[in-house]
Scaffold this active site. Structure first.
Site, PDB file in Angstrom:
ATOM      1  N   ARG A  21      -1.570  -6.379   2.914  1.00 63.79           N
ATOM      2  CA  ARG A  21      -1.873  -5.260   3.475  1.00 63.79           C
ATOM      3  C   ARG A  21      -3.411  -5.333   4.272  1.00 63.79           C
ATOM      4  NH1 ARG A  21      -4.219  -1.693   6.038  1.00 63.79           N
ATOM      5  NH2 ARG A  21      -3.647   0.395   6.145  1.00 63.79           N
TER       6      ARG A  21
ATOM      7  N   GLU B  95       2.072   4.053  12.678  1.00 62.41           N
ATOM      8  CA  GLU B  95       3.270   3.721  11.937  1.00 62.41           C
ATOM      9  C   GLU B  95       4.181   3.616  12.997  1.00 62.41           C
ATOM     10  OE1 GLU B  95       3.574   3.908   8.673  1.00 62.41           O
ATOM     11  OE2 GLU B  95       1.394   4.539   8.433  1.00 62.41           O
TER      12      GLU B  95
ATOM     13  N   ARG C 254       0.614  -3.700  -2.978  1.00 62.58           N
ATOM     14  CA  ARG C 254       0.308  -4.767  -2.071  1.00 62.58           C
ATOM     15  C   ARG C 254      -1.077  -5.254  -2.183  1.00 62.58           C
ATOM     16  NH1 ARG C 254       1.896  -1.474   3.302  1.00 62.58           N
ATOM     17  NH2 ARG C 254       0.228  -0.047   2.136  1.00 62.58           N
TER      18      ARG C 254
END
Length: 174
Positions: free
Chosen positions: A45, A53, A87
């Site tokens: 990330r 998004e 992540r």
């Protein structure tokens, strides 16, 4: 000994903690998958940036921009921490030192994630992109991803509550 000390003073410590990898996947504008030594894949990330998004306007554009910048390229990254999904949050560098998060913000495909960044220069880059109406800043009503996600959670919660109310109504009618 003097040579080692000289080398340590000449190179930033982050250089030594960077990992080399090849980008093999782009999930969205701010999430990539890299291939490490030993054929191990790792999802990263991107630090300091939040892209629209997938369901938001410019979400696909942000993903395409990130892909155009780093897909199938060798990169170097420094992990900063893990997010709540496990992540790795990472600063990603490519093409002789370009900082991917900064390039995304400069192109107008992501917001400076100021809640998780102290780099005010990224905020200045965002303001420049906004003034030039680059990328997502073409949309006068651009909604930040964190506000979009909050809105989506609230809609889902309202929908669940509505469904529960309907179920209770059916039970009361029996």
């Amino acid at each position: 000994m003097r040579i080692v000390l000289f080398a340590l003073l000449c190179f930033p410590l982050s250089f030594f903690s960077q990992t080399a990898a090849k980008v093999v996947g782009i999930s969205d504008g701010d999430t990539i998958t890299v291939l490490l030594d030993g054929n191990v894949q790792k999802k990263l990330r991107l630090a300091e940036v939040d892209c629209p998004e997938k369901k938001q306007p410019f979400g696909k554009n942000a993903k395409q921009f990130t892909s155009d910048q780093v897909f199938a390229k060798k990169i170097r990254f420094t992990e900063t921490k893990k997010d709540r999904y496990g992540r790795s949050i990472a600063k990603v560098y490519y093409d002789n030192g370009k900082y991917l998060s900064a390039e995304i913000i400069k192109a107008g495909y992501g917001w400076w994630y100021y809640s998780y960044s102290k780099d005010a220069d990224l905020g200045k880059m965002q303001e420049t992109a906004k003034a030039r109406k680059q990328g997502l800043w073409q949309d006068k009503k651009a909604v930040s991803p964190w506000d979009f996600r909050k809105e989506q959670r609230e809609k889902a919660k309202a929908k669940r509550l509505q469904k529960q109310m309907e179920q209770l109504s059916v039970i009361d009618q029996k």
